[in-house]
Design a protein around this motif. Structure first.
Motif, mmCIF file in Angstrom:
data_model
loop_
_atom_site.group_PDB
_atom_site.id
_atom_site.type_symbol
_atom_site.label_atom_id
_atom_site.label_comp_id
_atom_site.label_asym_id
_atom_site.label_seq_id
_atom_site.Cartn_x
_atom_site.Cartn_y
_atom_site.Cartn_z
ATOM 1 N N SER A 44 6.758 -22.167 33.918
ATOM 2 C CA SER A 44 5.478 -21.626 33.432
ATOM 3 C C SER A 44 5.292 -20.160 33.804
ATOM 4 O O SER A 44 4.478 -19.466 33.193
ATOM 5 C CB SER A 44 4.315 -22.427 34.015
ATOM 6 N N PHE A 46 3.638 -19.274 36.142
ATOM 7 C CA PHE A 46 2.231 -19.227 36.543
ATOM 8 C C PHE A 46 2.160 -19.681 38.004
ATOM 9 O O PHE A 46 2.276 -20.867 38.305
ATOM 10 C CB PHE A 46 1.397 -20.133 35.637
ATOM 11 N N VAL A 48 0.513 -20.383 41.607
ATOM 12 C CA VAL A 48 -0.777 -20.814 42.150
ATOM 13 C C VAL A 48 -0.626 -21.042 43.656
ATOM 14 O O VAL A 48 0.397 -21.556 44.111
ATOM 15 C CB VAL A 48 -1.267 -22.116 41.479
ATOM 16 N N ASN A 64 2.363 -24.219 43.920
ATOM 17 C CA ASN A 64 2.883 -25.132 42.905
ATOM 18 C C ASN A 64 4.410 -25.132 42.933
ATOM 19 O O ASN A 64 5.047 -24.107 43.214
ATOM 20 C CB ASN A 64 2.334 -24.833 41.509
ATOM 21 N N GLU A 66 7.525 -26.470 40.580
ATOM 22 C CA GLU A 66 7.875 -27.049 39.271
ATOM 23 C C GLU A 66 9.267 -27.672 39.308
ATOM 24 O O GLU A 66 10.010 -27.561 40.280
ATOM 25 C CB GLU A 66 7.760 -25.961 38.195
ATOM 26 N N CYS A 75 1.103 -29.484 41.674
ATOM 27 C CA CYS A 75 0.194 -28.341 41.747
ATOM 28 C C CYS A 75 0.016 -27.891 43.201
ATOM 29 O O CYS A 75 0.206 -28.673 44.147
ATOM 30 C CB CYS A 75 -1.175 -28.707 41.186
ATOM 31 N N ALA A 76 -0.412 -26.655 43.337
ATOM 32 C CA ALA A 76 -0.639 -26.070 44.661
ATOM 33 C C ALA A 76 -1.655 -26.878 45.477
ATOM 34 O O ALA A 76 -1.483 -27.080 46.685
ATOM 35 C CB ALA A 76 -1.130 -24.642 44.495
ATOM 36 N N GLU A 77 -2.711 -27.352 44.805
ATOM 37 C CA GLU A 77 -3.773 -28.081 45.514
ATOM 38 C C GLU A 77 -3.231 -29.358 46.151
ATOM 39 O O GLU A 77 -3.552 -29.699 47.286
ATOM 40 C CB GLU A 77 -4.906 -28.446 44.549
ATOM 41 N N THR A 106 -9.104 -19.745 37.822
ATOM 42 C CA THR A 106 -8.274 -20.950 37.732
ATOM 43 C C THR A 106 -8.857 -22.002 38.662
ATOM 44 O O THR A 106 -8.967 -21.777 39.868
ATOM 45 C CB THR A 106 -6.821 -20.626 38.144
ATOM 46 N N THR A 107 -9.260 -23.104 38.083
ATOM 47 C CA THR A 107 -9.779 -24.212 38.881
ATOM 48 C C THR A 107 -8.804 -25.382 38.760
ATOM 49 O O THR A 107 -7.989 -25.435 37.831
ATOM 50 C CB THR A 107 -11.186 -24.625 38.413
ATOM 51 N N PRO A 108 -8.870 -26.347 39.672
ATOM 52 C CA PRO A 108 -7.879 -27.432 39.694
ATOM 53 C C PRO A 108 -7.837 -28.220 38.388
ATOM 54 O O PRO A 108 -8.858 -28.415 37.722
ATOM 55 C CB PRO A 108 -8.365 -28.321 40.845
ATOM 56 N N CYS A 109 -6.646 -28.697 38.063
ATOM 57 C CA CYS A 109 -6.477 -29.561 36.891
ATOM 58 C C CYS A 109 -7.163 -30.906 37.151
ATOM 59 O O CYS A 109 -7.575 -31.205 38.282
ATOM 60 C CB CYS A 109 -4.991 -29.759 36.592
HETATM 61 N N1 THU Z 1 -1.199 -25.381 38.513
HETATM 62 C C1 THU Z 1 -1.582 -25.476 39.811
HETATM 63 O O1 THU Z 1 -0.741 -25.471 40.722
HETATM 64 N N2 THU Z 1 -2.895 -25.540 40.103
HETATM 65 C C2 THU Z 1 -3.886 -25.405 39.167
HETATM 66 O O2 THU Z 1 -5.044 -25.409 39.539
HETATM 67 C C3 THU Z 1 -3.553 -25.224 37.766
HETATM 68 C C4 THU Z 1 -2.132 -25.437 37.409
HETATM 69 C C5 THU Z 1 0.230 -25.213 38.211
HETATM 70 C C6 THU Z 1 0.929 -26.378 37.586
HETATM 71 C C7 THU Z 1 2.083 -25.683 36.891
HETATM 72 O O3 THU Z 1 3.113 -25.457 37.826
HETATM 73 C C8 THU Z 1 1.508 -24.351 36.494
HETATM 74 O O4 THU Z 1 0.374 -24.140 37.304
HETATM 75 C C9 THU Z 1 1.095 -24.262 35.027
HETATM 76 O O5 THU Z 1 0.278 -25.305 34.671
#
Ligand code: THU
Length: 158
Positions: A44, A46, A48, A64, A66, A75-77, A106-109
């Motif tokens: 990604s 992306f 976090v 995070n 992957e 995810c990081a959380e 960016t808030t948690p999924c």
């Molecule tokens: N992701 C997180 O770690 N925390 C979030 O709050 C949103 C998404 C990560 C999951 C994945 O590795 C990447 O961001 C893209 O979705």
């Protein structure tokens, strides 16, 4: 007046300057910013970072991670939470999430909201969403239950 909501939190009420926040909150935001540097996110791109403070004052952070089999990404959380819980600490008092999106916080999924909600223990956990940019920094101040109204729990309390 038009009310602007960001991820469930009302902008004018819930977005604060980093410098105006309690030092203990600033500290977990900085811990999440630091943890984000370890993100493994080649798919990604992306990154976090997250940090959780437990009632004894300890900070657990995570990034995070992957995987080529996408469904196994964490995810990081949840990285931060599982580090704490597996060390015997699950009385969380605050959470911070840091990621860079130009147009929003960016808030948690949904999975992480549910995961964290398991540990609110009849209270709630304040959650601070920020960007890893230089100061002055704006921070979205919300909470796990604000982000997950009516989440699942066993009706008999386990
Ligand atoms: N992701 C997180 O770690 N925390 C979030 O709050 C949103 C998404 C990560 C999951 C994945 O590795 C990447 O961001 C893209 O979705």
């Amino acid at each position: 007046m038009t009310q602007v909501f960001i991820n469930g939190a009302r902008d004018d009420l819930n977005v604060r300057e980093f410098q105006s926040l309690d030092p203990s909150i600033q500290e977990i935001i900085l811990a999440a910013t630091e943890a984000r540097k370890q993100a493994y996110c080649p798919y990604s791109n992306f990154a976090v970072g997250a940090a959780l403070r437990t009632s004894d004052g300890t900070i657990y952070s995570g990034c995070n991670i992957e995987n080529g089999a996408y469904a196994t990404c964490i995810c990081a959380e949840r990285t931060a939470a599982v580090k704490a819980i597996s060390e015997g600490k699950r009385d969380f008092v605050a959470c911070a999430v840091v990621a860079q999106q130009d147009n929003g916080f960016t808030t948690p999924c949904g999975v992480c909201r549910q995961f964290l909600s398991e540990f609110v223990n009849g209270k709630d956990i304040p959650l601070y969403a920020a960007k890893p940019t230089n100061l002055p920094l704006r921070v979205l101040c919300t909470s796990v239950l604000q982000l997950l109204p009516n989440g699942f729990s066993f009706a008999n309390g386990k």
